[in-house]
Write a protein that holds these residues in place. Structure first.
Motif, PDB file in Angstrom:
ATOM      1  N   ARG A  29      34.440  46.419  35.425  1.00 10.52           N
ATOM      2  CA  ARG A  29      34.951  46.893  36.658  1.00 10.52           C
ATOM      3  C   ARG A  29      35.845  48.218  36.577  1.00 10.52           C
ATOM      4  NH1 ARG A  29      36.950  42.815  40.943  1.00 10.52           N
ATOM      5  NH2 ARG A  29      38.670  43.319  39.968  1.00 10.52           N
ATOM      6  N   ASP A  31      40.567  48.021  35.789  1.00 12.60           N
ATOM      7  CA  ASP A  31      42.278  46.959  36.304  1.00 12.60           C
ATOM      8  C   ASP A  31      43.172  47.754  35.163  1.00 12.60           C
ATOM      9  OD1 ASP A  31      43.648  44.697  37.518  1.00 12.60           O
ATOM     10  OD2 ASP A  31      42.317  43.502  37.060  1.00 12.60           O
ATOM     11  N   GLN A  51      34.541  53.591  44.701  1.00  9.35           N
ATOM     12  CA  GLN A  51      35.467  52.401  44.278  1.00  9.35           C
ATOM     13  C   GLN A  51      36.690  52.847  43.190  1.00  9.35           C
ATOM     14  OE1 GLN A  51      32.261  51.020  42.555  1.00  9.35           O
ATOM     15  NE2 GLN A  51      31.422  50.683  44.721  1.00  9.35           N
ATOM     16  N   GLN A  52      36.286  53.955  43.197  1.00  9.23           N
ATOM     17  CA  GLN A  52      38.023  54.339  41.960  1.00  9.23           C
ATOM     18  C   GLN A  52      38.916  53.805  42.606  1.00  9.23           C
ATOM     19  OE1 GLN A  52      37.502  57.267  39.282  1.00  9.23           O
ATOM     20  NE2 GLN A  52      34.764  56.909  38.837  1.00  9.23           N
ATOM     21  N   LEU A  55      40.465  50.879  43.233  1.00  4.70           N
ATOM     22  CA  LEU A  55      40.716  49.759  42.453  1.00  4.70           C
ATOM     23  C   LEU A  55      42.063  50.713  42.008  1.00  4.70           C
ATOM     24  CD1 LEU A  55      40.711  48.618  39.316  1.00  4.70           C
ATOM     25  CD2 LEU A  55      40.215  50.325  38.375  1.00  4.70           C
ATOM     26  N   ARG A  58      44.330  48.941  44.897  1.00  7.75           N
ATOM     27  CA  ARG A  58      44.495  47.916  44.276  1.00  7.75           C
ATOM     28  C   ARG A  58      45.458  47.745  43.527  1.00  7.75           C
ATOM     29  NH1 ARG A  58      42.368  44.185  41.062  1.00  7.75           N
ATOM     30  NH2 ARG A  58      40.514  45.206  41.313  1.00  7.75           N
ATOM     31  N   GLU A  96      36.110  47.085  46.521  1.00  9.15           N
ATOM     32  CA  GLU A  96      36.017  48.037  45.505  1.00  9.15           C
ATOM     33  C   GLU A  96      34.507  48.163  45.430  1.00  9.15           C
ATOM     34  OE1 GLU A  96      37.921  45.911  43.815  1.00  9.15           O
ATOM     35  OE2 GLU A  96      39.932  46.637  44.112  1.00  9.15           O
TER      36      GLU A  96
END
Length: 102
Positions: A29, A31, A51-52, A55, A58, A96
């Motif tokens: 995924r 992190d 989704q990038q 991330l 986050r 994500e």
């Protein structure tokens, strides 16, 4: 703002926090972590850009205190705050994995 531009802006903020960004392919995924004293953010190149963005946002949310000393363009700050609000709203789900409209 185009997704590619937002990714670049978020990556710059993360680098200002002292992180190195690695873009790799795989089934992970992604992190942030500290490995051998080096602060890293690993992004999965196979994931969609939305989704990038999730991330990266986050990771920045987790470093919100450190961001207070860094200038963030108003348009980027607005995008981040909108994403962070969504994180709170969907706290128990993986942001994500959701489609993020930018």
């Amino acid at each position: 703002m185009k997704t590619e531009k937002l990714i670049l802006e978020l990556e710059q903020l993360i680098e200002q926090l002292g992180y190195t960004i690695r873009k790799e392919k795989g089934t992970f995924r992604g992190d942030s972590c500290v490995m051998e004293g080096q602060k890293l953010v690993v992004l999965n190149k196979n994931k969609p850009e939305q989704q990038q963005v999730g991330l990266l946002a986050r990771v920045l949310k987790n470093k919100e205190q450190e961001l207070s000393d860094i200038y963030i363009k108003p348009v980027i700050r607005k995008q981040l705050e909108e994403l962070w609000d969504r994180f709170e709203k969907y706290k128990d789900s993986e942001i994500e994995e959701m489609d993020i409209d930018i």
